[in-house]
Design a protein around this motif. Structure first.
Motif, PDB file in Angstrom:
ATOM      1  N   UNK A  97       0.831  -1.196   0.000  1.00 45.20           N
ATOM      2  CA  UNK A  97       0.000   0.000   0.000  1.00 45.20           C
ATOM      3  C   UNK A  97       0.863   1.241   0.000  1.00 45.20           C
ATOM      4  N   UNK A  98       0.528   2.228  -0.804  1.00 46.88           N
ATOM      5  CA  UNK A  98       1.312   3.454  -0.841  1.00 46.88           C
ATOM      6  C   UNK A  98       0.444   4.682  -0.680  1.00 46.88           C
ATOM      7  N   UNK A  99       0.998   5.719  -0.036  1.00 42.89           N
ATOM      8  CA  UNK A  99       0.313   7.001   0.102  1.00 42.89           C
ATOM      9  C   UNK A  99       1.201   8.054  -0.539  1.00 42.89           C
ATOM     10  N   UNK A 100       0.694   8.753  -1.536  1.00 41.11           N
ATOM     11  CA  UNK A 100       1.486   9.745  -2.244  1.00 41.11           C
ATOM     12  C   UNK A 100       0.857  11.119  -2.062  1.00 41.11           C
ATOM     13  N   UNK A 101       1.667  12.089  -1.639  1.00 41.95           N
ATOM     14  CA  UNK A 101       1.196  13.448  -1.434  1.00 41.95           C
ATOM     15  C   UNK A 101       0.019  13.473  -0.460  1.00 41.95           C
ATOM     16  N   UNK A 102       0.227  12.820   0.665  1.00 47.76           N
ATOM     17  CA  UNK A 102      -0.863  12.640   1.614  1.00 47.76           C
ATOM     18  C   UNK A 102      -1.405  13.957   2.157  1.00 47.76           C
ATOM     19  N   UNK A 103      -0.559  14.976   2.220  1.00 45.85           N
ATOM     20  CA  UNK A 103      -0.992  16.215   2.845  1.00 45.85           C
ATOM     21  C   UNK A 103      -1.656  17.171   1.854  1.00 45.85           C
ATOM     22  N   UNK A 104      -1.684  16.797   0.587  1.00 45.23           N
ATOM     23  CA  UNK A 104      -2.220  17.693  -0.429  1.00 45.23           C
ATOM     24  C   UNK A 104      -3.739  17.696  -0.463  1.00 45.23           C
ATOM     25  N   UNK A 105      -4.372  18.019   0.648  1.00 43.74           N
ATOM     26  CA  UNK A 105      -5.820  18.097   0.696  1.00 43.74           C
ATOM     27  C   UNK A 105      -6.497  16.757   0.895  1.00 43.74           C
ATOM     28  N   UNK A 106      -5.744  15.721   1.233  1.00 41.19           N
ATOM     29  CA  UNK A 106      -6.324  14.385   1.348  1.00 41.19           C
ATOM     30  C   UNK A 106      -6.159  13.744   2.724  1.00 41.19           C
ATOM     31  N   UNK A 107      -5.947  14.493   3.786  1.00 42.88           N
ATOM     32  CA  UNK A 107      -5.721  13.850   5.097  1.00 42.88           C
ATOM     33  C   UNK A 107      -6.873  12.968   5.534  1.00 42.88           C
ATOM     34  N   UNK A 108      -8.112  13.401   5.262  1.00 40.48           N
ATOM     35  CA  UNK A 108      -9.265  12.591   5.669  1.00 40.48           C
ATOM     36  C   UNK A 108      -9.308  11.292   4.885  1.00 40.48           C
ATOM     37  N   UNK A 160       3.898  18.684   7.576  1.00 37.74           N
ATOM     38  CA  UNK A 160       3.007  17.908   8.431  1.00 37.74           C
ATOM     39  C   UNK A 160       2.714  18.580   9.769  1.00 37.74           C
ATOM     40  N   UNK A 161       3.393  19.691  10.045  1.00 36.24           N
ATOM     41  CA  UNK A 161       3.137  20.372  11.309  1.00 36.24           C
ATOM     42  C   UNK A 161       1.730  20.965  11.346  1.00 36.24           C
ATOM     43  N   UNK A 162       1.098  21.085  10.175  1.00 37.74           N
ATOM     44  CA  UNK A 162      -0.251  21.633  10.128  1.00 37.74           C
ATOM     45  C   UNK A 162      -1.323  20.560  10.366  1.00 37.74           C
ATOM     46  N   UNK A 163      -0.897  19.300  10.478  1.00 40.76           N
ATOM     47  CA  UNK A 163      -1.849  18.214  10.703  1.00 40.76           C
ATOM     48  C   UNK A 163      -1.324  17.273  11.795  1.00 40.76           C
ATOM     49  N   UNK A 164      -0.984  17.779  12.966  1.00 38.54           N
ATOM     50  CA  UNK A 164      -0.372  16.916  13.995  1.00 38.54           C
ATOM     51  C   UNK A 164      -1.293  15.799  14.470  1.00 38.54           C
ATOM     52  N   UNK A 165      -2.587  16.077  14.579  1.00 33.57           N
ATOM     53  CA  UNK A 165      -3.516  15.048  15.045  1.00 33.57           C
ATOM     54  C   UNK A 165      -3.620  13.905  14.047  1.00 33.57           C
ATOM     55  N   UNK A 166      -3.724  14.242  12.777  1.00 37.45           N
ATOM     56  CA  UNK A 166      -3.812  13.224  11.746  1.00 37.45           C
ATOM     57  C   UNK A 166      -2.510  12.420  11.686  1.00 37.45           C
ATOM     58  N   UNK A 167      -1.406  13.095  11.860  1.00 37.41           N
ATOM     59  CA  UNK A 167      -0.110  12.430  11.804  1.00 37.41           C
ATOM     60  C   UNK A 167      -0.003  11.360  12.888  1.00 37.41           C
ATOM     61  N   UNK A 168      -0.410  11.702  14.089  1.00 36.93           N
ATOM     62  CA  UNK A 168      -0.356  10.735  15.191  1.00 36.93           C
ATOM     63  C   UNK A 168      -1.333   9.584  14.966  1.00 36.93           C
ATOM     64  N   UNK A 169      -2.483   9.883  14.368  1.00 40.22           N
ATOM     65  CA  UNK A 169      -3.454   8.833  14.060  1.00 40.22           C
ATOM     66  C   UNK A 169      -2.871   7.857  13.047  1.00 40.22           C
ATOM     67  N   UNK A 170      -2.214   8.393  12.014  1.00 37.03           N
ATOM     68  CA  UNK A 170      -1.643   7.522  10.978  1.00 37.03           C
ATOM     69  C   UNK A 170      -0.578   6.597  11.567  1.00 37.03           C
ATOM     70  N   UNK A 171       0.267   7.139  12.415  1.00 36.83           N
ATOM     71  CA  UNK A 171       1.314   6.311  13.016  1.00 36.83           C
ATOM     72  C   UNK A 171       0.698   5.237  13.923  1.00 36.83           C
ATOM     73  N   UNK A 172      -0.386   5.603  14.605  1.00 39.13           N
ATOM     74  CA  UNK A 172      -1.066   4.620  15.451  1.00 39.13           C
ATOM     75  C   UNK A 172      -1.628   3.482  14.606  1.00 39.13           C
ATOM     76  N   UNK A 173      -2.219   3.831  13.461  1.00 40.71           N
ATOM     77  CA  UNK A 173      -2.787   2.813  12.571  1.00 40.71           C
ATOM     78  C   UNK A 173      -1.695   1.972  11.926  1.00 40.71           C
ATOM     79  N   UNK A 174      -0.588   2.619  11.536  1.00 39.57           N
ATOM     80  CA  UNK A 174       0.519   1.884  10.924  1.00 39.57           C
ATOM     81  C   UNK A 174       1.130   0.913  11.925  1.00 39.57           C
ATOM     82  N   UNK A 175       1.205   1.332  13.171  1.00 36.45           N
ATOM     83  CA  UNK A 175       1.729   0.447  14.213  1.00 36.45           C
ATOM     84  C   UNK A 175       0.819  -0.751  14.415  1.00 36.45           C
ATOM     85  N   UNK A 176      -0.466  -0.481  14.510  1.00 40.40           N
ATOM     86  CA  UNK A 176      -1.437  -1.546  14.759  1.00 40.40           C
ATOM     87  C   UNK A 176      -1.475  -2.557  13.627  1.00 40.40           C
ATOM     88  N   UNK A 177      -1.189  -2.088  12.415  1.00 35.16           N
ATOM     89  CA  UNK A 177      -1.292  -2.978  11.255  1.00 35.16           C
ATOM     90  C   UNK A 177       0.065  -3.440  10.753  1.00 35.16           C
TER      91      UNK A 177
END
Length: 434
Positions: A14-25, A48-65
Motif C-alpha cells: 500500500x502506498x500514500x502519495x502526497x498525503x498532505x495535499x488536501x487528502x488527510x481525511x 506535516x506540522x499543520x496536521x499533527x492530530x492526523x499524523x499521530x493517528x496515521x502512526x497509530x494505525x501503521x503500528x497496529x497494522x
C-alpha cells in the motif's frame, strides 16, 4: 492518492502519495479500513506540522497494522521543518524492516522511552534530518540487526562511528562530514562516500574529514576518497605523503576503490600514491577526475595548485605501488577532459599494471569518443608501452544526458551487484538494482 501496484492488495502492499495535499481525511479512512498488514507505505506531503492530530493517528494505525516498509517524508521548507520534531510514536512501529526518514528534526532522546527500538530494522535512510551526534548514536544503538545505512544531505557536521556486528553497507552522500570512524565492524563490506565535504570549526579554508579504519576485516568496497581533504587513518597511523606500507597501515580486504582527485593539483596528486599503498589488493580502481581549475568546492582554497609539475616522472618516483603493479585488473577514469595530467596518469598505469585487463576512459559530459578529444586520447595511448599487451582500452561517452551527481545509492545497497560504482546502466532509472 497513489497505489504502486494494484495487483498486490492481497499482500498488503500500500502506498500514500502526497498525503498532505488536501487528502488527510481520505488517508485516514484508507488506513483505518484496510485490514493490513502493510508491506509498504509511502507517506509524504507538504508540511506535516499543520496536521499533527492526523499524523499521530496515521502512526497509530501503521503500528497496529504492522507496517514493514515505510518512507516518511515531511516536505517542509528549510525554515519550517526544524520546528516540528519527528513524532516519537514512530518508534512504536516495531515491525519495520525498512525505514526512510526525510526532512525532520529528530526528537529529544531524553523524552523517548528506554524501550524505544527498531528490533527488526535492516535498512535505514536519513535524508535532511536535523540531529546531534548523540541522537545518531541513540538511533543506531536501537537497531540491533541493521544491515544498510544511508545518511544524505545532513544539515549538521556529521560524526559517524560505525561499531556494529550487523552493518554491511554504509553510505554518506552530499553533506558536511567531520569524522567517520570504524572501530569495530565485523560484517561491513561497503563504505561509500559521495560529495562528503570536510569540516573545520575554525577555518573554512582548511576543511577536512577524518576517515579512520580500525577493524573491518570484510571491507571490500570503499570510495570515493578525496586525497587532500580526507585525512585517512589506518589503525593508529595517519597516512601522510610517502607513508610506507606495513601490516599496520593497510586494509588488505579492499578489492574495489574509488577516489575523487584533481590529478593536476600537487597537494591532491601527491597523496594518491600513499592512499593506494593502504589497499594493496585492489582489483578495480575508479578515478573520478576533477577539474584542476575548479575551485567552487568547499575544499577548493585548500587544494589550489602549485608550480610543481604532475607528470610521468612524478608518478614513477612514487613507485612502487603494489596494487598497481600486481593486482589491478580494471581501471575506470571518469570525467576525462584531455588534461596532460590525466594522460600522464593513464600512461603510468598502462606501463606498470602487469595484470591490467581493462582500461575504461569515460569522457566528461558534452564529449564523445569520436570527437577530437577522443582522437587525441587514442593517439597518445597508441605510443604507450603497455605492461600487459593483452589489456583492452575502451573510450566511452558519459552515460548521462546532462551533468549530474554520479552516484546511485540503490546499487550501493544491492549486494547482488558486483560493481556498485558502475553507473553505465543508471540512465532512465534502469540501474539494475533490486
Amino acid at each position: 492518492m497513489g497505489v504502486p501496484d494494484m495487483d498486490s492488495w492481497a499482500a498488503g502492499l500500500f502506498g500514500i502519495l502526497d498525503a498532505m495535499g488536501g487528502l488527510p481525511e481520505a488517508v485516514s479512512h484508507v488506513l483505518a479500513t484496510q485490514p493490513g498488514p502493510f508491506a509498504y507505505v509511502y507517506l509524504a506531503g507538504s508540511n506535516m506540522m499543520y496536521h499533527p492530530d492526523k499524523l499521530l493517528l496515521w502512526l497509530k494505525l501503521l503500528t497496529a497494522k504492522g507496517v514493514k516498509s515505510l518512507v516518511f517524508v515531511n516536505l517542509a521548507s528549510k525554515s519550517e521543518y526544524n520546528k516540528l520534531p519527528m513524532p516519537a510514536d514512530l518508534f512504536k512501529c516495531i515491525a519495520l524492516t525498512k525505514l526512510y526518514i526525510g526532512t525532520w528534526c529528530f526528537p529529544n532522546t531524553a523524552d523517548l522511552p528506554r524501550t524505544a527500538a527498531f528490533p527488526y530494522l535492516k535498512e535505514l535512510g536519513l535524508c535532511n534530518v536535523v540531529m546531534m551526534e548523540k541522537d545518531l548514536t541513540f538511533l543506531l544503538d536501537r537497531c540491533p540487526v541493521l544491515e544498510k545505512l544511508m545518511i544524505a544531505r545532513c544539515p549538521w557536521p556529521l560524526c559517524l562511528r560505525i561499531q556494529s556486528h550487523s552493518l554491511q553497507s554504509v553510505q554518506v552522500c552530499i553533506g558536511l562530514v567531520r569524522e567517520i570512524t570504524v572501530p569495530n565492524a565485523s560484517r561491513l563490506e561497503r563504505l561509500f562516500l559521495w560529495e562528503a565535504w570536510g569540516w573545520d570549526d575554525h577555518d573554512i579554508k582548511h576543511m577536512s574529514t577524518k576517515i579512520k579504519i580500525d577493524h573491518a576485516p570484510k571491507l571490500r568496497y570503499l570510495g570515493f576518497l578525496v586525497p587532500g581533504m580526507h585525512q585517512l587513518e589506518i589503525g593508529n597511523t595517519l597516512i601522510k605523503v610517502n607513508t610506507k606500507a606495513s601490516p599496520n597501515t593497510t586494509v588488505p580486504s579492499v578489492q574495489m576503490l574509488g577516489v575523487q582527485v584533481k590529478l593536476g593539483t600537487y597537494i591532491e596528486a601527491r597523496m594518491l600514491p600513499s592512499f593506494l599503498r593502504c589497499f594493496p589488493n585492489i582489483e578495480t580502481l575508479y578515478v573520478q577526475s576533477e577539474d584542476d581549475n575548479l575551485n567552487l568546492k568547499l575544499w577548493g582554497p585548500q587544494t589550489s595548485g602549485t608550480s610543481k609539475v604532475i607528470n610521468l616522472k612524478f608518478w614513477k618516483e612514487a613507485s612502487p605501488i603494489e596494487c598497481i603493479q600486481r593486482h589491478i585488473k580494471k581501471l575506470v577514469l571518469r570525467e576525462f577532459r584531455g588534461r596532460k595530467s590525466e594522460l600522464e596518469f593513464l600512461k603510468f598505469i598502462a606501463e606498470h599494471a602487469q595484470v591490467l585487463k581493462e582500461m575504461v576512459i569515460v569522457m566528461t559530459y558534452g564529449y564523445s569518443p569520436s570527437d577530437n578529444l577522443g582522437t587525441k586520447l587514442r593517439i597518445f595511448m597508441a605510443f604507450v608501452k603497455w605492461a600487459n599487451g593483452c589489456c583492452k582500452m575502451m573510450v566511452a561517452k558519459s552515460p548521462f544526458e546532462q551533468q549530474c551527481t554520479a552516484w546511485c545509492y540503490l546499487r550501493g545497497f544491492d549486494f547482488s551487484i558486483e560493481d556498485p560504482f558502475d553507473l553505465s546502466k543508471c540512465c532512465e532509472d534502469k540501474c539494475g538494482a533490486h
